[in-house]
Design a protein around this motif. Sequence first.
Motif, PDB file in Angstrom:
ATOM      1  N   GLU A 110      -2.723  -3.622   4.457  1.00 41.84           N
ATOM      2  CA  GLU A 110      -2.861  -2.831   5.796  1.00 41.84           C
ATOM      3  C   GLU A 110      -4.367  -2.146   5.905  1.00 41.84           C
ATOM      4  O   GLU A 110      -4.514  -1.404   5.267  1.00 41.84           O
ATOM      5  N   THR A 111      -5.184  -2.936   6.740  1.00 35.56           N
ATOM      6  CA  THR A 111      -6.509  -2.307   6.634  1.00 35.56           C
ATOM      7  C   THR A 111      -7.228  -2.576   8.186  1.00 35.56           C
ATOM      8  O   THR A 111      -6.946  -3.592   8.820  1.00 35.56           O
ATOM      9  N   PRO A 112      -7.523  -1.539   8.670  1.00 33.34           N
ATOM     10  CA  PRO A 112      -7.453  -0.153   8.370  1.00 33.34           C
ATOM     11  C   PRO A 112      -6.040   0.321   8.195  1.00 33.34           C
ATOM     12  O   PRO A 112      -4.963   0.032   8.817  1.00 33.34           O
ATOM     13  N   PRO A 127       0.903  -1.061  -0.022  1.00 34.98           N
ATOM     14  CA  PRO A 127      -0.151  -0.093  -0.006  1.00 34.98           C
ATOM     15  C   PRO A 127       0.919   1.382  -0.024  1.00 34.98           C
ATOM     16  O   PRO A 127       1.865   1.219   0.496  1.00 34.98           O
ATOM     17  N   ASP A 128       0.397   2.285  -0.626  1.00 31.40           N
ATOM     18  CA  ASP A 128       1.020   3.256  -0.579  1.00 31.40           C
ATOM     19  C   ASP A 128       0.781   4.279   0.424  1.00 31.40           C
ATOM     20  O   ASP A 128       1.178   5.617   0.621  1.00 31.40           O
ATOM     21  N   ASP A 129      -0.071   3.919   1.254  1.00 31.76           N
ATOM     22  CA  ASP A 129      -0.797   4.810   2.410  1.00 31.76           C
ATOM     23  C   ASP A 129      -0.711   4.155   3.851  1.00 31.76           C
ATOM     24  O   ASP A 129      -1.282   4.427   4.745  1.00 31.76           O
ATOM     25  N   GLY A 130       0.266   3.273   3.878  1.00 36.44           N
ATOM     26  CA  GLY A 130       0.329   2.440   4.946  1.00 36.44           C
ATOM     27  C   GLY A 130       1.589   3.004   5.861  1.00 36.44           C
ATOM     28  O   GLY A 130       1.888   4.208   5.927  1.00 36.44           O
ATOM     29  N   TYR A 131       1.773   2.271   7.061  1.00 37.03           N
ATOM     30  CA  TYR A 131       2.803   2.668   8.023  1.00 37.03           C
ATOM     31  C   TYR A 131       3.855   3.167   7.172  1.00 37.03           C
ATOM     32  O   TYR A 131       4.458   3.044   6.394  1.00 37.03           O
ATOM     33  N   GLN A 132       4.393   4.309   7.892  1.00 32.48           N
ATOM     34  CA  GLN A 132       5.493   5.277   7.443  1.00 32.48           C
ATOM     35  C   GLN A 132       6.800   4.520   7.276  1.00 32.48           C
ATOM     36  O   GLN A 132       7.712   4.963   6.594  1.00 32.48           O
ATOM     37  N   ALA A 133       7.179   3.431   8.072  1.00 26.02           N
ATOM     38  CA  ALA A 133       8.210   2.691   7.873  1.00 26.02           C
ATOM     39  C   ALA A 133       8.224   1.801   6.612  1.00 26.02           C
ATOM     40  O   ALA A 133       9.481   1.241   6.310  1.00 26.02           O
ATOM     41  N   LEU A 134       7.038   1.625   5.794  1.00 24.88           N
ATOM     42  CA  LEU A 134       7.053   0.792   4.677  1.00 24.88           C
ATOM     43  C   LEU A 134       7.859   1.237   3.700  1.00 24.88           C
ATOM     44  O   LEU A 134       8.430   0.502   3.149  1.00 24.88           O
ATOM     45  N   PRO A 135       8.210   2.425   3.526  1.00 28.85           N
ATOM     46  CA  PRO A 135       9.261   2.940   2.461  1.00 28.85           C
ATOM     47  C   PRO A 135      10.689   2.488   2.653  1.00 28.85           C
ATOM     48  O   PRO A 135      11.390   2.206   1.823  1.00 28.85           O
ATOM     49  N   LEU A 136      10.939   2.360   4.026  1.00 29.21           N
ATOM     50  CA  LEU A 136      12.250   1.918   4.448  1.00 29.21           C
ATOM     51  C   LEU A 136      12.354   0.217   4.029  1.00 29.21           C
ATOM     52  O   LEU A 136      13.523  -0.029   3.346  1.00 29.21           O
ATOM     53  N   VAL A 137      11.363  -0.452   4.037  1.00 29.85           N
ATOM     54  CA  VAL A 137      11.401  -1.702   3.627  1.00 29.85           C
ATOM     55  C   VAL A 137      11.459  -1.942   2.167  1.00 29.85           C
ATOM     56  O   VAL A 137      11.966  -2.917   1.431  1.00 29.85           O
ATOM     57  N   ARG A 138      10.717  -0.760   1.384  1.00 25.62           N
ATOM     58  CA  ARG A 138      10.669  -0.915  -0.236  1.00 25.62           C
ATOM     59  C   ARG A 138      12.039  -0.858  -0.570  1.00 25.62           C
ATOM     60  O   ARG A 138      12.452  -1.394  -1.348  1.00 25.62           O
TER      61      ARG A 138
END
Length: 373
Positions: free
Chosen positions: A142-144, A98-109
Amino acid sequence: MGEGTRAVRAGLPEARKYEPTLPGPVFAAHYHLPGEPTGPYTYGRDDNPTWTLLERAIGELEAPGATGTETVTFASGMAAVSAVLLSQAVSGDVVALPDDGYQALPLVREQLEAYGIEVRTAPTGDDAQLQVLDGAKLLWIETPSNPGLDVCDVRRLVDAAHAGGALVAVDNTLATPLGQRPLDLGADFAVASGTKGLTGHGDLLLGYVVCRDAALAARVRHWRKVVGAIPGPMEAWLAHRSLATLQLRSDRQCANALALARALAGRADVSGLRYPGLPEDPSHKIAAGQMRRFGSVVSFTLPDRAYAERFLAELRLVDDATSFGSVRSSAERRGRWGGDAVPEGFIRFSAGAEDTQDLVADVLRALDAVAAA
């Protein structure tokens, strides 16, 4: 068995005379190990009796009555997230996030892409991730969503992903097992930060992964061993102890969140109000079809950064702190972290277990004070 009874009894060992109902934490780096290492406990990085009881308890909550469910606990929620993504995908694979999920996901990306894994993203709302599933190895839901509180149709996404040969992991942090059971909705992995609502006291870090496929669980467990992202025995014991009050905490927190959302709904200085439990929320219909509780988090936007910061400073019963799911209410201006695509006045509010009338009164008083300034 009712949810409260299950939460109180989950993972407890068989009763033995003169033994505590929940044994204390086992602090051990190694165990007596004569001969061949065939027993369940060989070395502290591999397993621990305290983890065993906690993992059994979490499995009973995420998949009541199911057989063959396996749970793997971690030192933090991000350790659990990373374990699923990095143990299941390899170079050349496609992962949908998701591109609107938890802010650390970009680090995983960034890490996934560094390993040669293609990452595609789409918003949570309107089941938009359906558009990025073609050829995917793993779909992450990631929901919600955090912090925007959008909801997607888990069953619909799972069916589409499985039809294309993809695995599905659902971040269940915000809902907790009492609010939503991803495995019952068809997901391959239920993943969460136990730091939040599951343990609910804001005093420990924990993560977990639950699945019904032994081979998938083995890969996740192997990843934990390789990177050493293990929970401490004291944290594991505290987490298990905290599960006993999960239903009590969740019921009060969800009631407080709904009452707060209703109180905010008519205010001129509040915009973008989101709470899946509100009948008028855009996600309510889907959420009501797959959630039993709607969580403790409410999000809304105040006119600007200064307004939001004055509001937070005026609160008396609410801590200005990050994270969510604690028995003590907290709120924060999410834009201060820079990782979420939210307005400067966006507030993520985590309702605690205070008396409902006290909490709502404090929030409305703070807003009135800022409006009158």
